[in-house]
Design an enzyme around this catalytic site. Structure first.
Site, short mmCIF file in Angstrom:
data_model
loop_
_atom_site.label_atom_id
_atom_site.label_comp_id
_atom_site.label_asym_id
_atom_site.label_seq_id
_atom_site.Cartn_x
_atom_site.Cartn_y
_atom_site.Cartn_z
N THR A 14 0.89 -1.16 0.13
CA THR A 14 0.01 0.29 -0.05
C THR A 14 0.95 1.25 0.15
O THR A 14 1.83 1.22 0.40
CB THR A 14 -0.92 -0.05 1.36
OG1 THR A 14 -1.90 1.36 0.96
CG2 THR A 14 -0.32 -0.10 2.65
N ARG A 15 0.31 2.40 -0.48
CA ARG A 15 1.06 3.65 -0.58
C ARG A 15 -0.21 4.54 -0.02
O ARG A 15 0.24 5.64 0.07
CB ARG A 15 1.30 4.03 -1.94
CG ARG A 15 0.27 4.38 -2.77
CD ARG A 15 0.75 4.79 -4.15
NE ARG A 15 -0.32 5.61 -4.73
CZ ARG A 15 -0.79 5.11 -6.02
NH1 ARG A 15 -0.48 3.90 -6.67
NH2 ARG A 15 -1.92 5.53 -6.74
N HIS A 41 -8.13 2.57 4.45
CA HIS A 41 -9.60 2.81 4.82
C HIS A 41 -10.35 1.43 5.06
O HIS A 41 -9.67 0.31 4.95
CB HIS A 41 -10.12 3.45 3.83
CG HIS A 41 -9.48 4.98 3.81
ND1 HIS A 41 -9.36 5.79 4.89
CD2 HIS A 41 -8.49 5.32 2.74
CE1 HIS A 41 -8.77 6.96 4.66
NE2 HIS A 41 -8.18 6.81 3.23
N HIS A 97 -9.93 -1.31 2.15
CA HIS A 97 -8.60 -2.02 2.12
C HIS A 97 -8.48 -2.87 3.16
O HIS A 97 -7.88 -3.89 3.18
CB HIS A 97 -7.52 -0.88 2.09
CG HIS A 97 -7.48 -0.21 0.55
ND1 HIS A 97 -7.94 0.80 0.39
CD2 HIS A 97 -7.28 -0.91 -0.63
CE1 HIS A 97 -7.81 1.06 -0.88
NE2 HIS A 97 -7.23 -0.03 -1.50
N ARG A 109 -7.89 -3.93 -7.58
CA ARG A 109 -8.43 -3.25 -8.90
C ARG A 109 -7.43 -2.06 -9.11
O ARG A 109 -6.96 -1.50 -8.24
CB ARG A 109 -9.86 -2.55 -8.59
CG ARG A 109 -10.46 -2.14 -9.95
CD ARG A 109 -11.97 -2.32 -9.73
NE ARG A 109 -12.45 -1.58 -10.90
CZ ARG A 109 -13.83 -1.92 -11.38
NH1 ARG A 109 -13.98 -3.08 -10.89
NH2 ARG A 109 -14.14 -1.44 -12.35
#
Lengths: 349, 349
Positions: A152-153, A157, A160, A246
């Site tokens: 992740t960057r 939330h 995720h 996605r």
């Protein structure tokens, strides 16, 4: 990344035949899958002073610390337009990765093996920093073999969090593994995101089933190609699977929503040991009364609590807490404070 | 099950060397993994009238329809106590499978190949009935390869819906595959459960990603051994994975909660192509605000909305709708009606 074995089997910056092979076949010249060439590029004026066989010292761009040494095996010209087209799928300079590449004067590549002296600023700056061998050792001690990585960057939330919870349901354990290298302007700084990850894990995850570590890499926003690179890196960190959501590592509309998933279909077990866990966009569905995706929910869009990144940033920067179905309140609070401080700082400057 | 290829590669009732090999090694004598012997057992008085080489007709226990023919290859004595110990892990007659086995007079087994003439009552009674070849054809037409099976003998409440939704998130599609053969007293009849499955799929599942079919088998409640049988059956139906929850196919406290998951660890790809998806008990967590399990939720039991099967039956039979975090209202309604009708019928009788 080279120095800690995160780019294994690379031992240095690629030479010309590997550079060309990666652009042509997405493989090193020895057949190993590799999607994006790892190069050291310099300008003509620097290249001109160097020769094959030279040993040159490499310094950190942050503090000039000497971090390694390169034995120059080859000096060759980079085909920037071809590279851009292959890696990013476009030559459009609105893409931050393309802009950086095409606007650069560094058209010369120095290929050769690298000796690493120091891991630079990362171990000092980030207590959560860990090398692949350290992370593999943690997994071994825990007796895990089925381990899913979450790249992740962004702050995590609910949507995720849902992906990571699914991963936890079906695995021995989860590696939450955010990138803390260079991001594009507008992305949330690493130290703020780390606070978000930590409070989230503290409050909502079983601590013995999650490993939280950070790794140093620059985001390229290269979509499918970067997804494969993310997978190879996690294979080196000891993971058996990686979540590919996605438009993974995407930006704007440069990639199809499932390109970064489909790209894995061409590989078998010999090409890549790590496997993608392909997931769709996720959201809270009011009719389902739970988190869901198009793969699990039959209800129309109007029942889905979805909010764009832009809209969410706007809310948070105005100090408005989003619904708990979007963001955990503890995470929202950290982000609201961050936007507030940034705003105050900007007002004072 | 034999006739439709659901027990493939079995072509009939096992002969003695296979019976013994299954009890000894959980494999047929040719090495194929097989956990529970599939036998035709008869009493001494019947066995006494038969001889090796005889072709005998097999009739349905429900309506005396002639459904097949057995060529008797071997007549041998069943070791019921050993069989009970191996298959059920116990000789305790409080276990319904053990009771049926140990209380039976059928100590003689007729081994040999079977010719099948009819699938008996199932295709007539259940429009959702389908043979393995029919289900595999559906999957092929849909282009699915990563398919997860959900075995069930109960209505699907939220906690089980959650397992199937996780399956849907990570696969091409889901096979909801309840058993409609004989169950133990107290289990909900197939036709009532089918109404529950149908309304649930209609309201809460993306219809193009779920295949709902039923299959005819008697539940044995053999825990781990039955889990492996359930997996082999689903492999024959074309599935790549099967959900194995906590205490799968268990009853009472005869099996450890994860025995039916651990039993798969001894097998490699050559032994079983289908793989288990191992999941824990699941529940609604008030702190998480979502469905969760011990694998994903750090909160104490008091935050979990959990209800025993007994308690739930008690509520439903009194006409009390459980919380939506336990059962979808549409499913609760069907079950309440069923209990109401059963009660009325009993009162009239």
């Amino acid at each position: 990344m080279l120095g800690i074995g995160a780019f294994s089997p690379l031992e240095g910056f690629v030479v010309k035949k590997d550079y060309e092979s990666v652009l042509k076949d997405m493989r090193l010249s020895n057949g190993v899958v590799w999607p994006i060439p790892v190069i050291l590029s310099v300008s003509y004026s620097i290249a001109n002073k160097l020769a094959v066989g030279d040993n040159i010292l490499l310094s950190s761009p942050y503090d000039d610390e000497i971090v390694g040494q390169l034995n120059i095996e080859e000096i060759y010209i980079r085909e920037v337009e071809k590279e851009s087209k292959v890696v990013f799928g476009t030559n459009d300079c609105n893409h931050p990765g393309v802009a950086k590449l095409l606007n650069s004067d560094n058209k010369y590549c120095l290929g050769g093996k690298v000796k690493v002296f120091s891991e630079g600023r990362y171990p000092k700056e980030f207590p959560q920093y860990a090398r692949p061998d350290e992370v593999r050792k943690i997994f071994k001690e825990k007796g895990w073999s089925n381990i899913i990585a979450f790249q992740t960057r962004n702050p995590i939330h609910r949507s995720h969090e849902y992906l990571t919870k699914i991963a936890l349901e079906i695995s021995d354990g989860l590696l939450i593994h955010p990138v803390v290298g260079e991001l594009k302007p507008g992305d949330i700084p690493a130290e703020v995101r780390i606070k978000c990850y930590e409070v989230l894990i503290e409050k909502y995850y079983p601590k013995d089933r999650v490993v939280f570590k950070v790794y140093p890499m620059e985001m390229r926003y290269a979509g499918p190609k970067e997804a494969v690179l993310h997978a190879i890196i996690r294979q080196n960190f000891g993971c058996s699977h990686i979540i590919i959501g996605r438009d993974h590592a995407g930006i704007g509309n440069y990639y199809g929503p499932f390109d970064a998933q489909d790209i894995f279909d061409q590989y078998n077990e010999k090409d890549l040991k790590i496997k993608p866990i392909k997931m769709d966009w996720t959201f809270w569905c009011l009719k389902c009364g739970q988190l869901a995706s198009k793969k699990t929910c039959p209800h129309p869009d109007k029942d889905h609590v979805l909010i764009s990144g832009t809209k969410l940033r706007e809310m948070l920067s105005k100090g408005v807490k989003p619904s708990e179905t979007i963001t955990r309140p503890e995470v929202a609070e950290i982000l609201i404070n961050y936007y507030q401080e940034t705003l105050n700082k900007n007002n004072f400057n």
